[in-house]
Scaffold this motif. Structure first.
Motif, PDB file in Angstrom:
ATOM      1  N   HIS A   1     -16.315  25.811 -25.467  1.00  0.00           N
ATOM      2  CA  HIS A   1     -16.965  24.819 -26.319  1.00  0.00           C
ATOM      3  C   HIS A   1     -15.876  24.068 -27.095  1.00  0.00           C
ATOM      4  O   HIS A   1     -14.932  24.680 -27.596  1.00  0.00           O
ATOM      5  N   PRO A   2     -15.974  22.737 -27.215  1.00  0.00           N
ATOM      6  CA  PRO A   2     -14.910  21.990 -27.906  1.00  0.00           C
ATOM      7  C   PRO A   2     -14.812  22.291 -29.391  1.00  0.00           C
ATOM      8  O   PRO A   2     -13.812  21.933 -30.015  1.00  0.00           O
ATOM      9  N   ARG A   3     -15.807  22.976 -29.954  1.00  0.00           N
ATOM     10  CA  ARG A   3     -15.721  23.380 -31.353  1.00  0.00           C
ATOM     11  C   ARG A   3     -15.410  24.861 -31.496  1.00  0.00           C
ATOM     12  O   ARG A   3     -15.790  25.498 -32.470  1.00  0.00           O
ATOM     13  N   ASN A   4     -14.713  25.390 -30.519  1.00  0.00           N
ATOM     14  CA  ASN A   4     -14.207  26.748 -30.640  1.00  0.00           C
ATOM     15  C   ASN A   4     -13.483  26.868 -31.979  1.00  0.00           C
ATOM     16  O   ASN A   4     -12.639  26.034 -32.307  1.00  0.00           O
ATOM     17  N   PRO A   5     -13.800  27.895 -32.774  1.00  0.00           N
ATOM     18  CA  PRO A   5     -13.326  27.902 -34.167  1.00  0.00           C
ATOM     19  C   PRO A   5     -11.915  28.436 -34.367  1.00  0.00           C
ATOM     20  O   PRO A   5     -11.495  28.632 -35.492  1.00  0.00           O
ATOM     21  N   ALA A   6     -11.164  28.690 -33.299  1.00  0.00           N
ATOM     22  CA  ALA A   6      -9.814  29.225 -33.470  1.00  0.00           C
ATOM     23  C   ALA A   6      -8.965  28.270 -34.305  1.00  0.00           C
ATOM     24  O   ALA A   6      -9.080  27.058 -34.196  1.00  0.00           O
ATOM     25  N   TYR A   7      -8.087  28.839 -35.100  1.00  0.00           N
ATOM     26  CA  TYR A   7      -7.256  28.000 -35.977  1.00  0.00           C
ATOM     27  C   TYR A   7      -6.246  27.206 -35.163  1.00  0.00           C
ATOM     28  O   TYR A   7      -6.198  25.977 -35.236  1.00  0.00           O
ATOM     29  N   PHE A   8      -5.405  27.914 -34.401  1.00  0.00           N
ATOM     30  CA  PHE A   8      -4.513  27.213 -33.466  1.00  0.00           C
ATOM     31  C   PHE A   8      -5.260  27.142 -32.152  1.00  0.00           C
ATOM     32  O   PHE A   8      -5.478  28.154 -31.497  1.00  0.00           O
ATOM     33  N   ASP A   9      -5.650  25.956 -31.768  1.00  0.00           N
ATOM     34  CA  ASP A   9      -6.699  25.889 -30.766  1.00  0.00           C
ATOM     35  C   ASP A   9      -6.367  25.066 -29.535  1.00  0.00           C
ATOM     36  O   ASP A   9      -6.872  23.966 -29.361  1.00  0.00           O
ATOM     37  N   PRO A  10      -5.538  25.597 -28.646  1.00  0.00           N
ATOM     38  CA  PRO A  10      -5.369  24.954 -27.344  1.00  0.00           C
ATOM     39  C   PRO A  10      -6.635  25.052 -26.492  1.00  0.00           C
ATOM     40  O   PRO A  10      -6.790  24.323 -25.521  1.00  0.00           O
ATOM     41  N   HIS A  11      -7.568  25.951 -26.884  1.00  0.00           N
ATOM     42  CA  HIS A  11      -8.823  26.071 -26.147  1.00  0.00           C
ATOM     43  C   HIS A  11      -9.625  24.771 -26.234  1.00  0.00           C
ATOM     44  O   HIS A  11     -10.148  24.266 -25.234  1.00  0.00           O
ATOM     45  N   SER A  12      -9.741  24.221 -27.448  1.00  0.00           N
ATOM     46  CA  SER A  12     -10.487  22.975 -27.613  1.00  0.00           C
ATOM     47  C   SER A  12      -9.803  21.818 -26.900  1.00  0.00           C
ATOM     48  O   SER A  12     -10.465  20.961 -26.310  1.00  0.00           O
ATOM     49  N   VAL A  13      -8.474  21.805 -26.943  1.00  0.00           N
ATOM     50  CA  VAL A  13      -7.732  20.754 -26.242  1.00  0.00           C
ATOM     51  C   VAL A  13      -7.954  20.876 -24.739  1.00  0.00           C
ATOM     52  O   VAL A  13      -8.130  19.874 -24.036  1.00  0.00           O
ATOM     53  N   ALA A  14      -7.958  22.113 -24.241  1.00  0.00           N
ATOM     54  CA  ALA A  14      -8.215  22.334 -22.816  1.00  0.00           C
ATOM     55  C   ALA A  14      -9.572  21.777 -22.421  1.00  0.00           C
ATOM     56  O   ALA A  14      -9.728  21.148 -21.363  1.00  0.00           O
ATOM     57  N   THR A  15     -10.587  22.005 -23.267  1.00  0.00           N
ATOM     58  CA  THR A  15     -11.920  21.501 -22.966  1.00  0.00           C
ATOM     59  C   THR A  15     -11.968  19.982 -23.036  1.00  0.00           C
ATOM     60  O   THR A  15     -12.624  19.333 -22.209  1.00  0.00           O
ATOM     61  N   GLN A  16     -11.288  19.388 -24.013  1.00  0.00           N
ATOM     62  CA  GLN A  16     -11.242  17.924 -24.071  1.00  0.00           C
ATOM     63  C   GLN A  16     -10.654  17.350 -22.784  1.00  0.00           C
ATOM     64  O   GLN A  16     -11.159  16.366 -22.230  1.00  0.00           O
ATOM     65  N   MET A  17      -9.605  17.991 -22.289  1.00  0.00           N
ATOM     66  CA  MET A  17      -8.997  17.513 -21.048  1.00  0.00           C
ATOM     67  C   MET A  17      -9.910  17.770 -19.857  1.00  0.00           C
ATOM     68  O   MET A  17     -10.003  16.939 -18.943  1.00  0.00           O
ATOM     69  N   ALA A  18     -10.611  18.902 -19.875  1.00  0.00           N
ATOM     70  CA  ALA A  18     -11.532  19.215 -18.780  1.00  0.00           C
ATOM     71  C   ALA A  18     -12.682  18.212 -18.730  1.00  0.00           C
ATOM     72  O   ALA A  18     -13.057  17.731 -17.652  1.00  0.00           O
ATOM     73  N   LEU A  19     -13.254  17.884 -19.889  1.00  0.00           N
ATOM     74  CA  LEU A  19     -14.362  16.929 -19.923  1.00  0.00           C
ATOM     75  C   LEU A  19     -13.895  15.528 -19.542  1.00  0.00           C
ATOM     76  O   LEU A  19     -14.612  14.793 -18.849  1.00  0.00           O
ATOM     77  N   ALA A  20     -12.703  15.161 -19.988  1.00  0.00           N
ATOM     78  CA  ALA A  20     -12.155  13.865 -19.587  1.00  0.00           C
ATOM     79  C   ALA A  20     -11.926  13.830 -18.079  1.00  0.00           C
ATOM     80  O   ALA A  20     -12.175  12.811 -17.416  1.00  0.00           O
ATOM     81  N   ALA A  21     -11.466  14.961 -17.524  1.00  0.00           N
ATOM     82  CA  ALA A  21     -11.228  15.038 -16.078  1.00  0.00           C
ATOM     83  C   ALA A  21     -12.534  14.984 -15.303  1.00  0.00           C
ATOM     84  O   ALA A  21     -12.606  14.364 -14.234  1.00  0.00           O
ATOM     85  N   LEU A  22     -13.577  15.606 -15.831  1.00  0.00           N
ATOM     86  CA  LEU A  22     -14.898  15.529 -15.194  1.00  0.00           C
ATOM     87  C   LEU A  22     -15.382  14.082 -15.131  1.00  0.00           C
ATOM     88  O   LEU A  22     -15.905  13.629 -14.109  1.00  0.00           O
ATOM     89  N   SER A  23     -15.201  13.377 -16.233  1.00  0.00           N
ATOM     90  CA  SER A  23     -15.590  11.968 -16.258  1.00  0.00           C
ATOM     91  C   SER A  23     -14.775  11.163 -15.256  1.00  0.00           C
ATOM     92  O   SER A  23     -15.312  10.325 -14.522  1.00  0.00           O
ATOM     93  N   ARG A  24     -13.488  11.431 -15.199  1.00  0.00           N
ATOM     94  CA  ARG A  24     -12.619  10.705 -14.276  1.00  0.00           C
ATOM     95  C   ARG A  24     -12.974  11.012 -12.824  1.00  0.00           C
ATOM     96  O   ARG A  24     -13.056  10.105 -11.986  1.00  0.00           O
ATOM     97  N   ALA A  25     -13.195  12.287 -12.526  1.00  0.00           N
ATOM     98  CA  ALA A  25     -13.554  12.671 -11.158  1.00  0.00           C
ATOM     99  C   ALA A  25     -14.892  12.076 -10.746  1.00  0.00           C
ATOM    100  O   ALA A  25     -15.123  11.798  -9.564  1.00  0.00           O
ATOM    101  N   GLY A  26     -15.769  11.860 -11.729  1.00  0.00           N
ATOM    102  CA  GLY A  26     -17.067  11.269 -11.438  1.00  0.00           C
ATOM    103  C   GLY A  26     -17.013   9.794 -11.115  1.00  0.00           C
ATOM    104  O   GLY A  26     -17.997   9.220 -10.641  1.00  0.00           O
TER     105      GLY A  26
END
Length: 307
Positions: A151-176
């Motif tokens: 989830h892009p609002r993963n609450p971790a303080y240092f959060d590459p998880h949210s960045v990963a999701t932002q890139m994944a969603l952007a990639a989904l849009s691009r692939a579409g």
């Protein structure tokens, strides 16, 4: 509406036994996109185990090599009076190779058929256009029906998880938007995206302003499989007691909200359309008076002791 995930806008729960095997012609392909090697197992390992058991294809895309994230084994060795030289002086290649070995063993236990690691540094803090394109190309090659990511609002303080999701969603849009005329490939018709890691387990849609997980997968039958997979991540201290603590607290609380012993929770990205009002088998079968007793029936550490 059978299968290992029941898709409804009411909180949906998969009943045990609903993930029965089916032939390959009806199988789905699921692609997970996470920042680090262990993320796929901790977030959705139980769900993937259920899908693998019924014959679905699973591919895990890991954006980073994981060499620096939770490097407990190596940091703790330096704290010893007489550290092991091989561990204390391990280079990045050695650390990454060990982490990949852990991931491969965990993936085999879960039933993940393919692992793709992009091997980027795991300390990234911002969206990178080149990585977005890499992910989009992988999505186009794999053609998954379902994508799972944080989830892009993963609450971790240092959060590459949210960045990963932002890139994944952007990639989904691009692939579409791929077009054979322009890109030499067709668009990718991903049907649904499930977002994991949102720690909001309220029981109805009116609590907390409606922010909540809206889909739960009952992983009680495969919780031992998830623990066995987590036990492989020794280098980052995710094995043994921690694995059981995480499942008891994280998946146990999701299970409480879902009315089962252990569950994995998701938020669906896309709205879904039905011909009738959707009510799951689990909702119809639940006894609200006694379900708190039913979903408290598994002694996790007694049934799956620390190895």
């Amino acid at each position: 509406m059978g299968g290992a995930l029941t898709w409804n806008r009411v909180p949906c729960v998969l009943l045990p036994g609903a993930g029965a095997s089916h032939d390959g012609e009806d199988s789905m392909k699921i692609m997970t996109i996470y920042a680090h090697p262990a993320d796929t197992i901790t977030n959705c390992g139980g769900t993937l185990a259920r899908h693998a058991a019924r014959g679905d294809q699973i591919v895990a895309l890991i954006l980073s090599h994981g060499g620096r994230i939770h490097a407990n084994k190596y940091a703790e060795e330096w704290r010893k009076e007489n550290p092991d030289g091989d561990i204390a002086t391990a280079g990045l290649d050695d650390i990454v190779a060990n982490k990949k070995g852990e991931l491969e063993r965990a993936a085999e236990i879960i039933g993940i058929g393919e692992i793709i690691t992009l091997d980027h540094e795991d300390t990234y803090a911002t969206v990178n256009e080149e990585v977005v394109e890499e992910i989009a190309e992988r999505i186009a090659l794999e053609q998954p029906e379902i994508v799972i990511c944080d989830h892009p609002r993963n609450p971790a303080y240092f959060d590459p998880h949210s960045v990963a999701t932002q890139m994944a969603l952007a990639a989904l849009s691009r692939a579409g938007t791929y077009l054979r005329n322009l890109d030499g490939r067709d668009d990718v018709p991903v049907r649904q995206v499930f977002l994991s890691g949102l720690p909001v387990y309220n029981l109805d849609g009116l609590s907390l302003g409606g922010v909540r997980n809206d889909c739960y997968v009952d992983i009680t039958e495969v919780v031992g499989t998830k623990l066995a997979a987590m036990d492989q991540f020794v280098s980052q201290g995710y094995h043994g007691v921690f694995a059981r603590k995480l499942v008891e607290s994280f998946n146990g609380e999701a299970g409480r909200a879902a009315g089962v012993n252990f569950a994995e929770a998701y938020v669906r990205l896309y709205n879904e359309t039905y011909s009738h009002l959707p009510v799951t088998e689990a909702a119809l079968a639940t006894d609200p008076l006694t379900r708190h007793i039913t979903y408290s029936s598994v002694n996790l550490r007694g049934q799956y002791p620390v190895p």
